[in-house]
Design a protein around this motif. Structure first.
Motif, PDB file in Angstrom:
ATOM      1  N   ASP B  61       0.848  -1.180   0.000  1.00 49.45           N
ATOM      2  CA  ASP B  61       0.000   0.000   0.000  1.00 49.45           C
ATOM      3  C   ASP B  61       0.887   1.235   0.000  1.00 49.45           C
ATOM      4  O   ASP B  61       1.848   1.312   0.764  1.00 49.45           O
ATOM      5  CB  ASP B  61      -0.913  -0.006   1.234  1.00 49.45           C
ATOM      6  N   ILE B  62       0.577   2.182  -0.881  1.00 46.02           N
ATOM      7  CA  ILE B  62       1.308   3.446  -0.914  1.00 46.02           C
ATOM      8  C   ILE B  62       0.449   4.496  -0.223  1.00 46.02           C
ATOM      9  O   ILE B  62      -0.731   4.648  -0.559  1.00 46.02           O
ATOM     10  CB  ILE B  62       1.590   3.906  -2.365  1.00 46.02           C
ATOM     11  N   ALA B  63       1.028   5.182   0.766  1.00 44.70           N
ATOM     12  CA  ALA B  63       0.289   6.252   1.431  1.00 44.70           C
ATOM     13  C   ALA B  63       0.200   7.430   0.468  1.00 44.70           C
ATOM     14  O   ALA B  63       1.220   7.872  -0.051  1.00 44.70           O
ATOM     15  CB  ALA B  63       0.996   6.663   2.716  1.00 44.70           C
ATOM     16  N   PRO B  64      -1.016   7.931   0.196  1.00 44.47           N
ATOM     17  CA  PRO B  64      -1.150   8.933  -0.860  1.00 44.47           C
ATOM     18  C   PRO B  64      -0.379  10.226  -0.592  1.00 44.47           C
ATOM     19  O   PRO B  64       0.199  10.794  -1.503  1.00 44.47           O
ATOM     20  CB  PRO B  64      -2.657   9.200  -0.920  1.00 44.47           C
ATOM     21  N   ARG B  65      -0.352  10.705   0.656  1.00 40.30           N
ATOM     22  CA  ARG B  65       0.266  12.007   0.897  1.00 40.30           C
ATOM     23  C   ARG B  65       1.765  11.890   1.189  1.00 40.30           C
ATOM     24  O   ARG B  65       2.569  12.620   0.622  1.00 40.30           O
ATOM     25  CB  ARG B  65      -0.449  12.716   2.049  1.00 40.30           C
ATOM     26  N   SER B  66       2.161  10.963   2.069  1.00 40.12           N
ATOM     27  CA  SER B  66       3.574  10.886   2.453  1.00 40.12           C
ATOM     28  C   SER B  66       4.401  10.098   1.431  1.00 40.12           C
ATOM     29  O   SER B  66       5.614  10.212   1.405  1.00 40.12           O
ATOM     30  CB  SER B  66       3.706  10.245   3.827  1.00 40.12           C
ATOM     31  N   GLY B  67       3.756   9.301   0.606  1.00 38.54           N
ATOM     32  CA  GLY B  67       4.484   8.520  -0.389  1.00 38.54           C
ATOM     33  C   GLY B  67       5.188   7.309   0.187  1.00 38.54           C
ATOM     34  O   GLY B  67       5.909   6.609  -0.529  1.00 38.54           O
ATOM     35  N   ARG B  68       4.997   7.050   1.473  1.00 45.50           N
ATOM     36  CA  ARG B  68       5.640   5.872   2.064  1.00 45.50           C
ATOM     37  C   ARG B  68       4.929   4.597   1.600  1.00 45.50           C
ATOM     38  O   ARG B  68       3.713   4.583   1.448  1.00 45.50           O
ATOM     39  CB  ARG B  68       5.582   5.963   3.588  1.00 45.50           C
ATOM     40  N   ILE B  69       5.731   3.550   1.408  1.00 41.81           N
ATOM     41  CA  ILE B  69       5.156   2.284   0.951  1.00 41.81           C
ATOM     42  C   ILE B  69       5.245   1.287   2.093  1.00 41.81           C
ATOM     43  O   ILE B  69       6.290   1.187   2.746  1.00 41.81           O
ATOM     44  CB  ILE B  69       5.939   1.733  -0.264  1.00 41.81           C
ATOM     45  N   VAL B  70       4.185   0.568   2.357  1.00 44.03           N
ATOM     46  CA  VAL B  70       4.255  -0.522   3.333  1.00 44.03           C
ATOM     47  C   VAL B  70       4.007  -1.836   2.598  1.00 44.03           C
ATOM     48  O   VAL B  70       3.181  -1.913   1.704  1.00 44.03           O
ATOM     49  CB  VAL B  70       3.266  -0.302   4.501  1.00 44.03           C
ATOM     50  N   THR B  71       4.803  -2.849   2.946  1.00 46.62           N
ATOM     51  CA  THR B  71       4.606  -4.180   2.369  1.00 46.62           C
ATOM     52  C   THR B  71       4.529  -5.185   3.509  1.00 46.62           C
ATOM     53  O   THR B  71       5.112  -4.985   4.567  1.00 46.62           O
ATOM     54  CB  THR B  71       5.780  -4.597   1.462  1.00 46.62           C
ATOM     55  N   CYS B  72       3.811  -6.279   3.280  1.00 47.91           N
ATOM     56  CA  CYS B  72       3.819  -7.364   4.252  1.00 47.91           C
ATOM     57  C   CYS B  72       3.963  -8.668   3.483  1.00 47.91           C
ATOM     58  O   CYS B  72       3.676  -8.727   2.288  1.00 47.91           O
ATOM     59  CB  CYS B  72       2.562  -7.368   5.103  1.00 47.91           C
ATOM     60  N   SER B  73       4.445  -9.697   4.155  1.00 48.53           N
ATOM     61  CA  SER B  73       4.816 -10.901   3.440  1.00 48.53           C
ATOM     62  C   SER B  73       4.538 -12.149   4.271  1.00 48.53           C
ATOM     63  O   SER B  73       4.288 -12.083   5.474  1.00 48.53           O
ATOM     64  CB  SER B  73       6.299 -10.798   3.084  1.00 48.53           C
ATOM     65  N   GLN B  74       4.645 -13.276   3.564  1.00 47.11           N
ATOM     66  CA  GLN B  74       4.485 -14.560   4.266  1.00 47.11           C
ATOM     67  C   GLN B  74       5.643 -14.821   5.216  1.00 47.11           C
ATOM     68  O   GLN B  74       5.590 -15.755   6.014  1.00 47.11           O
ATOM     69  CB  GLN B  74       4.387 -15.690   3.238  1.00 47.11           C
ATOM     70  N   ASP B  75       6.733 -14.025   5.131  1.00 45.32           N
ATOM     71  CA  ASP B  75       7.824 -14.216   6.079  1.00 45.32           C
ATOM     72  C   ASP B  75       7.503 -13.580   7.442  1.00 45.32           C
ATOM     73  O   ASP B  75       8.378 -13.451   8.282  1.00 45.32           O
ATOM     74  CB  ASP B  75       9.147 -13.697   5.513  1.00 45.32           C
ATOM     75  N   ARG B  76       6.283 -13.143   7.652  1.00 47.39           N
ATOM     76  CA  ARG B  76       5.750 -12.630   8.918  1.00 47.39           C
ATOM     77  C   ARG B  76       6.262 -11.229   9.257  1.00 47.39           C
ATOM     78  O   ARG B  76       6.131 -10.791  10.389  1.00 47.39           O
ATOM     79  CB  ARG B  76       6.054 -13.585  10.085  1.00 47.39           C
ATOM     80  N   ASN B  77       6.854 -10.563   8.295  1.00 44.10           N
ATOM     81  CA  ASN B  77       7.360  -9.219   8.544  1.00 44.10           C
ATOM     82  C   ASN B  77       6.646  -8.196   7.685  1.00 44.10           C
ATOM     83  O   ASN B  77       6.056  -8.531   6.658  1.00 44.10           O
ATOM     84  CB  ASN B  77       8.853  -9.133   8.209  1.00 44.10           C
ATOM     85  N   ALA B  78       6.759  -6.950   8.109  1.00 42.60           N
ATOM     86  CA  ALA B  78       6.311  -5.834   7.285  1.00 42.60           C
ATOM     87  C   ALA B  78       7.468  -4.854   7.191  1.00 42.60           C
ATOM     88  O   ALA B  78       8.293  -4.754   8.099  1.00 42.60           O
ATOM     89  CB  ALA B  78       5.092  -5.172   7.907  1.00 42.60           C
TER      90      ALA B  78
END
Lengths: 195, 368
Positions: B61-78
């Motif tokens: 997911d990309i935050a629309p205003r700050s431009g930060r991207i968050v990812t999550c995975s099957q490796d249990r991390n974000a």
């Protein structure tokens, strides 16, 4: 310890909060428990309707009052009633009956229930002849007594009669899928209220 | 209706995709890397690959205003990826404290928190703590009974909807002191401490819930599940039974995701590889059509116009009728299941364009 394959240890069993340690039946929608005697009484009424010539009413009644909460014996009694009615209805009448059923109130749900009975019927082999007797026999037959557990446990609906019943179920299935699409099949697979 | 804009990026499933606010950057999950595409005229060119996860990435997911991207995975991390001055992306690991795969992630509209659903029957609500320079995660546990398949935020950034494999769609409060402002009282409740369950809804068959969403006003909730139904809930007030729960059983294969485009319209997409439109209000909902309907009949007509000679020639040469390519191609734009359905462009009246990403490696932008 060295010769235990630690990959096969069920770690869920060791954790108090894990899904392994709670009753999965609490996830299912609540169904009213129905006693076998009630199912028997209901099937009597439905057969009466059917004998009076009102097959459509009988089918509708049977599907609307499907005993989701009954035990195995109750369910198999109801299954044999439903398949009996299905066999009584002529090929030409199937589509009009289904159409009227689907367009009525709660029609989609009634059709889903019919789909459940079709699949259950196919799983049984020759349902009308054997469903009730199977249920009672199953308890008496022990593996030692027969020595043919596989053969005894499964009935492939052998002989002419079974094939006949299967072809009736298949033609109902074909006509029903035409009406309700693959959505109904998916609902039967995902539904936890079994017949 | 304008023709859909199709971007065939690669031959692998896209679990999730997200456009930046200016719609020039497209983030797409590709196995365990995150690929960033830049718009170049009408096409998207691969610009950057963000590596860090060990296993398949399940959400982005990309935050629309700050431009930060968050990812999550099957490796249990974000990971939270922040752009740095050199043009590189700087990852920050977020400890989710879960012992199963993370399944989905979404920024809250306020962009101060994000929610991660997981197979550990936990939703991790993560927020940044300035003093420690570290992302903290707080867990929503009860009464989740199975894997969380999807999460969706209420416009007030406090309420969170989650759909789970136990057949329930639930509404939680994720209020965090010091991060959130006290929310206005709404139909979902007035006092909302963390982990308040504001609503819990079961669909008739208890099928897995694949997608949830709040209406634009936040006063209604819709969810689609594995029994090919969508259910719309109109709550009437805290601690009261909802004023309406409408379930629409369709003849189609199940939907994997849904999106409200206005208060009275929902789009759904899933295993039928098509985007369908539903419309209605508290008195009832129905399926009103598909986004693909236009132009489809014409294409079929062209296919029919085939001489008997060609028919038998191809039967003779290839052992089958038809001209080859067509019988392995679906009539739909997507050639496989659609996984995610997102808003692409919005105007005052609602969503005008949506984007879909699917198992066929395509991202398609549709005009509603």
């Amino acid at each position: 310890m060295a010769n235990i394959n630690w990959r096969t240890i069920n770690i869920d069993a060791l954790e108090a909060e894990s899904s392994y340690n709670f009753d999965l039946s609490t996830l299912t929608p609540a169904v009213q428990p129905v006693s076998t005697a009630d199912v028997q009484a209901l099937s009597g009424q439905i057969r009466q309707l059917s004998r009076g010539g009102d097959n459509e009413g009988a089918l509708r009644g049977a599907l609307e009052n499907a005993p989701f909460g009954a035990d195995e014996q109750g369910k198999s009694i109801h299954l044999s009633v439903v398949t009996e009615i299905l066999q009584n209805i002529r090929q030409a009448e199937m589509t009009p009956i289904l159409q009227r059923m689907y367009q009525s109130e709660n029609g989609s749900e009634v059709c889903d229930t019919l789909m459940k009975y079709l699949y259950k019927g196919m799983a049984q082999g020759a349902p009308s002849a054997n469903a009730t007797t199977n249920a009672t026999n199953a308890r008496n037959v022990t593996p030692q007594a027969t020595g043919f557990t596989q053969a005894g446990g499964r009935n492939f609906g052998g002989g002419e009669g079974g094939g006949q019943a299967m072809s009736v179920l298949l033609s109902w299935h074909e006509k029903l899928v035409e009406m309700v699409g693959p959505g109904s099949i998916v609902r039967v697979m995902s539904d936890r209220r079994t017949v | 209706m304008a023709a859909p804009e199709v971007h065939h990026l690669f031959h692998a499933p896209i679990a999730d995709h997200s456009f930046s606010a200016d719609r020039n950057t497209l983030a797409v999950t590709h196995s365990n890397t995150l690929e960033l595409y830049k718009r170049n005229g009408n096409a998207f060119r691969l610009q950057d690959e963000l590596r860090g996860h060990d296993k398949t990435i399940t959400g982005v997911d990309i935050a629309p205003r700050s431009g930060r991207i968050v990812t999550c995975s099957q490796d249990r991390n974000a990971y939270v990826w922040e752009p740095s001055s050199t043009g590189q992306w700087k990852p920050t690991l977020v400890l989710l404290r879960i012992n199963r795969a993370a399944t989905c992630v979404r920024w809250s509209p306020s962009e101060t928190k994000f929610a991660v659903g997981s197979g550990a029957r936990i939703i991790a609500i993560c927020y940044f703590e300035e003093e420690n320079d570290w992302w903290i995660s707080k867990h929503l546990r009860k009464p989740l009974r199975s894997t969380v398949n999807c999460v969706a935020w209420h416009p007030n950034s406090v309420l969170l909807a989650a759909g789970s494999a136990d057949g329930h769609a639930r509404v939680f409060s994720s209020f965090i002191k010091g991060v959130d402002d006290r929310p206005e009282p709404s139909v979902w409740g007035e006092r909302l401490p963390f982990n308040t369950v504001c609503g819990e809804y079961l669909n008739p068959t208890a099928g897995w819930v694949h997608g949830v969403g709040f209406s634009p006003s936040g006063n209604a909730l819709a969810f689609c599940s594995h029994d090919s139904t969508i259910t719309v809930v109109y709550p009437s007030g805290p601690e009261q039974p909802p004023q309406a729960v409408i379930s629409v059983a369709t003849q189609l294969l199940p939907f994997a995701d849904l999106l409200w485009i206005s208060e009275s319209e929902i789009l759904c997409a899933g295993y039928d590889c098509e985007v369908y439109r539903f419309s209605g209000q508290a008195s009832g909902w129905q399926l009103t059509g598909s986004l693909e309907a236009a132009g489809k009949a014409g294409a079929a007509g062209v296919q029919r116009e085939e001489s008997a000679l060609n028919h038998f020639r191809s039967l003779d040469l290839k052992g089958r009728s038809g001209t080859g390519a067509d019988d392995t191609k679906l009539r739909t734009v997507h050639q496989n299941t659609i996984n995610t359905l997102r808003s692409y462009e919005e105007s005052g009246a609602g969503v005008r364009k949506v984007s879909t990403g699917g198992v066929d490696g395509r991202v398609v932008v549709w005009t509603v």
